[in-house]
Design a protein around this motif. Structure first.
Motif, short mmCIF file in Angstrom:
data_model
loop_
_atom_site.label_atom_id
_atom_site.label_comp_id
_atom_site.label_asym_id
_atom_site.label_seq_id
_atom_site.Cartn_x
_atom_site.Cartn_y
_atom_site.Cartn_z
N LEU A 285 11.28 41.15 -36.17
CA LEU A 285 10.35 40.90 -37.28
C LEU A 285 8.89 40.90 -36.84
CD1 LEU A 285 12.42 38.06 -39.00
CD2 LEU A 285 12.31 40.48 -39.63
N THR A 286 8.57 41.62 -35.79
CA THR A 286 7.21 41.61 -35.25
C THR A 286 6.17 42.07 -36.25
OG1 THR A 286 7.61 43.79 -34.28
CG2 THR A 286 7.93 41.88 -32.85
N GLU A 287 6.55 42.90 -37.23
CA GLU A 287 5.59 43.34 -38.25
C GLU A 287 5.14 42.18 -39.14
OE1 GLU A 287 9.74 43.99 -39.75
OE2 GLU A 287 8.70 44.69 -37.98
N LEU A 288 5.83 41.05 -39.08
CA LEU A 288 5.43 39.86 -39.83
C LEU A 288 4.46 38.99 -39.04
CD1 LEU A 288 8.83 38.84 -41.47
CD2 LEU A 288 6.97 40.19 -42.45
N ASP A 289 4.02 39.48 -37.90
CA ASP A 289 3.03 38.86 -37.03
C ASP A 289 3.60 37.76 -36.15
OD1 ASP A 289 0.42 38.64 -35.96
OD2 ASP A 289 -0.03 36.99 -37.32
N ASN A 290 4.19 36.71 -36.74
CA ASN A 290 4.73 35.61 -35.92
C ASN A 290 5.81 34.87 -36.70
OD1 ASN A 290 3.48 33.50 -37.57
ND2 ASN A 290 1.55 34.14 -36.65
N ASP A 291 6.43 33.90 -36.05
CA ASP A 291 7.53 33.15 -36.67
C ASP A 291 7.07 31.87 -37.37
OD1 ASP A 291 6.88 32.03 -34.19
OD2 ASP A 291 8.89 31.26 -33.87
N TYR A 292 5.76 31.69 -37.52
CA TYR A 292 5.23 30.50 -38.20
C TYR A 292 5.22 30.72 -39.71
CZ TYR A 292 3.62 29.51 -33.50
OH TYR A 292 3.56 29.31 -32.15
N GLY A 293 5.48 29.67 -40.45
CA GLY A 293 5.43 29.75 -41.90
C GLY A 293 6.79 29.67 -42.54
N LEU A 294 6.83 30.08 -43.80
CA LEU A 294 8.07 30.01 -44.59
C LEU A 294 8.59 31.40 -44.87
CD1 LEU A 294 7.05 27.26 -47.14
CD2 LEU A 294 8.69 27.03 -45.27
N PHE A 295 9.90 31.50 -44.95
CA PHE A 295 10.57 32.78 -45.14
C PHE A 295 11.63 32.64 -46.22
CE2 PHE A 295 8.88 32.57 -40.93
CZ PHE A 295 8.46 33.85 -40.63
N VAL A 296 11.83 33.72 -46.97
CA VAL A 296 12.95 33.81 -47.91
C VAL A 296 14.07 34.50 -47.15
CG1 VAL A 296 13.79 34.75 -50.08
CG2 VAL A 296 11.47 33.85 -49.94
N VAL A 297 15.23 33.86 -47.11
CA VAL A 297 16.35 34.33 -46.31
C VAL A 297 17.59 34.43 -47.18
CG1 VAL A 297 17.84 33.72 -44.35
CG2 VAL A 297 15.39 33.25 -44.24
N LEU A 298 18.37 35.49 -46.96
CA LEU A 298 19.67 35.64 -47.61
C LEU A 298 20.73 35.26 -46.59
CD1 LEU A 298 21.43 36.48 -50.01
CD2 LEU A 298 21.40 38.81 -49.07
N GLU A 299 21.46 34.20 -46.89
CA GLU A 299 22.52 33.72 -46.01
C GLU A 299 23.87 34.11 -46.62
OE1 GLU A 299 23.83 29.44 -44.20
OE2 GLU A 299 23.34 29.54 -46.33
N ASP A 300 24.70 34.77 -45.84
CA ASP A 300 26.05 35.12 -46.27
C ASP A 300 27.03 34.35 -45.40
OD1 ASP A 300 28.60 36.32 -46.64
OD2 ASP A 300 27.63 38.17 -47.33
N THR A 301 27.61 33.29 -45.94
CA THR A 301 28.48 32.43 -45.16
C THR A 301 29.82 33.10 -44.84
OG1 THR A 301 29.31 31.34 -47.16
CG2 THR A 301 27.43 30.31 -46.04
N LEU A 302 30.21 34.09 -45.63
CA LEU A 302 31.47 34.80 -45.38
C LEU A 302 31.36 35.71 -44.17
CD1 LEU A 302 34.32 35.09 -46.58
CD2 LEU A 302 33.46 37.00 -47.92
N SER A 303 30.26 36.46 -44.09
CA SER A 303 30.08 37.39 -42.97
C SER A 303 29.29 36.77 -41.81
CB SER A 303 29.35 38.64 -43.45
OG SER A 303 28.01 38.34 -43.78
N GLY A 304 28.68 35.61 -42.05
CA GLY A 304 27.89 34.96 -41.02
C GLY A 304 26.50 35.56 -40.86
N LYS A 305 26.05 36.37 -41.82
CA LYS A 305 24.73 36.99 -41.73
C LYS A 305 23.64 36.05 -42.24
CE LYS A 305 25.74 41.88 -42.01
NZ LYS A 305 25.41 43.11 -42.73
N PHE A 306 22.46 36.21 -41.67
CA PHE A 306 21.28 35.43 -42.00
C PHE A 306 20.12 36.41 -41.96
CE2 PHE A 306 17.82 32.46 -40.85
CZ PHE A 306 18.09 31.39 -41.69
N ASP A 307 19.82 37.05 -43.10
CA ASP A 307 18.83 38.12 -43.14
C ASP A 307 17.51 37.64 -43.75
OD1 ASP A 307 20.51 40.16 -42.09
OD2 ASP A 307 21.49 40.33 -44.04
N VAL A 308 16.43 37.81 -43.00
CA VAL A 308 15.10 37.48 -43.50
C VAL A 308 14.67 38.58 -44.47
CG1 VAL A 308 12.69 37.13 -42.88
CG2 VAL A 308 14.50 36.21 -41.41
#
Length: 80
Positions: free
Chosen positions: A30-53
């Protein structure tokens, strides 16, 4: 943000407004987002175990608005 916001889309998918770890930032390249500071909208799929920003948001209120838009847009798909 003191507490994450979580909205259920269906039995196994949730939209989250949350902070992310440096590890998640690096693993998802996610380097195009500059850094990991701040808030993010994330899609969590508990069935597949995915956590997509999906997006980095400018503020908590912007994140809530984005989650509300995603939720409204997804509603017709679940009512069919």
């Amino acid at each position: 943000m003191d507490q994450d916001l979580s909205v259920s889309l269906d039995d196994h998918r949730n939209l989250l407004l949350t902070e992310i770890s440096r590890r998640t930032f690096e693993e998802q390249s996610l380097t195009e987002l500059d850094n990991d500071y701040g808030l993010f909208v994330v899609l969590e799929d508990t069935l597949s175990g995915k956590f997509d920003v999906l997006a980095k948001v400018a503020s908590a209120s912007a994140g809530v608005a984005m989650i509300e838009m995603f939720t409204r847009a997804a509603a017709p798909l679940h009512s069919v």
